[in-house]
Write a protein that holds these residues in place. Structure first.
Motif, mmCIF file in Angstrom:
data_model
loop_
_atom_site.group_PDB
_atom_site.id
_atom_site.type_symbol
_atom_site.label_atom_id
_atom_site.label_comp_id
_atom_site.label_asym_id
_atom_site.label_seq_id
_atom_site.Cartn_x
_atom_site.Cartn_y
_atom_site.Cartn_z
ATOM 1 N N PHE A 73 -22.098 33.438 16.859
ATOM 2 C CA PHE A 73 -20.685 33.511 17.269
ATOM 3 C C PHE A 73 -19.863 34.387 16.323
ATOM 4 O O PHE A 73 -18.710 34.089 16.025
ATOM 5 N N ILE A 74 -20.480 35.480 15.873
ATOM 6 C CA ILE A 74 -19.798 36.377 14.946
ATOM 7 C C ILE A 74 -19.697 37.799 15.508
ATOM 8 O O ILE A 74 -19.408 38.739 14.765
ATOM 9 N N ARG A 105 -16.868 28.323 14.545
ATOM 10 C CA ARG A 105 -18.243 28.823 14.702
ATOM 11 C C ARG A 105 -19.263 27.744 14.365
ATOM 12 O O ARG A 105 -20.282 27.614 15.043
ATOM 13 N N THR A 109 -22.026 25.930 16.917
ATOM 14 C CA THR A 109 -23.444 25.903 16.548
ATOM 15 C C THR A 109 -23.998 24.486 16.551
ATOM 16 O O THR A 109 -25.092 24.232 17.065
#
Length: 375
Positions: A73-74, A105, A109
């Motif tokens: 998510f980066i 994020r 995860t």
């Protein structure tokens, strides 16, 4: 996250991948589903598919640089807007943004199927109403004014847009209707009735339904090693909500089947002392177990009604539950089942609003006793 990480929902996945393949992707889409649907994971998988450098017919490759970044998510061209409560204690605004983004994020995860309550508990905003502030719309416009960094596309995911401040919601109308080139909005909502009509009219709705019982049951057995019997019970209680199913796994078996059978027998027998004791036991349960008990009871009434109607092909009970439903149906009528379900649903409503569990359950029991024994 890839489409393969999202269980079930093959029709939705096909709809999205075919739209990309035919270059008919709407610039603003509303991923709409009730509480417990996997619309956020689906949006994350869709964003990954858009960015993937070697996308296949049905899913992202999972190995390219874009997939690697999306898995964490980066990806610099996937942007998020999400609700927050007033927890800003850091005077350094940029540092606060960095910290909350890091928490977001990590949340995605660790709890990819989590809901709003899970999120607020994760970052420490419990007991405070979460919302998307007026500054949120300005941040959207500011972010999308920039060129994309790596991908051909820019993707803006707005989670829970129904929690937007009215000024924020009005502030994104123009950019939602006329976004910059190659920019996609994905709004992820659980309550479209709370959205501005002008927002709904500017989006293409993608309905994300709840999972089927068999899909949840299969996932629990294969990925979590749950025994088939328990997986079936959990799937029935979860009623399509995967997040709830995973939470139920963390708790010992509540044995709701036996508890429900004894409760109904006490109601039919007008055993008021037993019902008072049941109310005490119910009060001692934690909130999740209290909700689950009422949810299970409503499911059993539904199964009884199906049996009365002869719709056995869609009946979900088995074993001990099925035998009880068959016996219960002999003394039930459609009107009694309807009345019982309504009483349980009302009790659940009051329980969600923090009423006294003991009083609610005892009141429900007495009303059920009257409803079940009155011709």
């Amino acid at each position: 996250m890839k489409f393969s990480d999202v269980p079930g929902l093959d029709d939705v996945k096909t709809l999205l991948t075919e739209a990309v393949a035919s270059n008919h992707t709407a610039h603003a889409q509303l991923f709409l589903g009730v509480e417990g649907s996997l619309n956020l994971p689906m949006a994350l998988a869709y964003a990954n598919y858009l960015h993937c450098e070697n996308k296949g017919e049905h899913d992202a490759c999972g190995t390219c640089a874009a997939c690697y970044k999306n898995a964490k998510f980066i990806h610099p061209d996937t942007h998020f807007v999400f609700p927050l409560s007033n927890v800003k204690n850091d005077k350094d605004e940029e540092r606060f943004k960095a910290e909350i983004t890091k928490s977001w994020r990590a949340f995605l995860t660790e709890q990819p199927f989590g809901n709003l309550d899970d999120w607020t508990n994760y970052y420490g905003g419990e007991d405070k109403a979460a919302a998307i502030s007026r500054e949120g719309s300005r941040e959207i416009i500011k972010t999308l004014a920039l060129k994309s960094f790596e991908s051909k596309y820019k993707v803006m995911i707005i989670w829970q847009p129904e929690l937007m401040h009215p000024s924020a919601a009005n502030g994104i109308l123009k950019i939602l209707e006329e976004p910059p080139p190659l920019t996609y909005f994905i709004l992820v909502s659980n309550a479209s009735e709370r959205l501005l009509p002008t927002i709904i009219s500017r989006t293409q709705i993608v309905t994300v339904p709840l999972l089927e019982d068999k899909e949840i049951e299969s996932l629990l057995i294969k990925k979590h090693g749950v025994e088939e019997e328990r997986a079936g019970k959990v799937a029935q209680l979860a009623d399509g909500n995967l997040n709830l199913a995973l939470r139920l796994l963390e708790k010992p078996d509540d044995n709701n089947t036996q508890r429900f059978i004894e409760w109904m027998r006490a109601c039919f027998g007008k055993k008021y002392i037993v019902l008072v004791n049941f109310a005490d036991e119910y009060h001692a349960l934690d909130k999740l177990s209290q909700r689950n008990m009422l949810s299970y009871a409503m499911n059993m009434i539904r199964e009884t009604l199906l049996h009365l109607s002869g719709a056995n092909t869609i009946n979900r009970t088995r074993g001990e539950e099925l035998r009880f439903v068959q016996d219960f149906s002999k003394v039930m009528t459609v009107s009694k089942a309807e009345k019982s379900f309504t009483l349980m649903n009302d009790a659940s409503y009051h329980l969600e609003r923090n009423g006294s569990a003991k009083m609610i359950f005892l009141d429900l029991s007495l009303k059920l006793s009257r409803a079940l024994t009155t011709n």
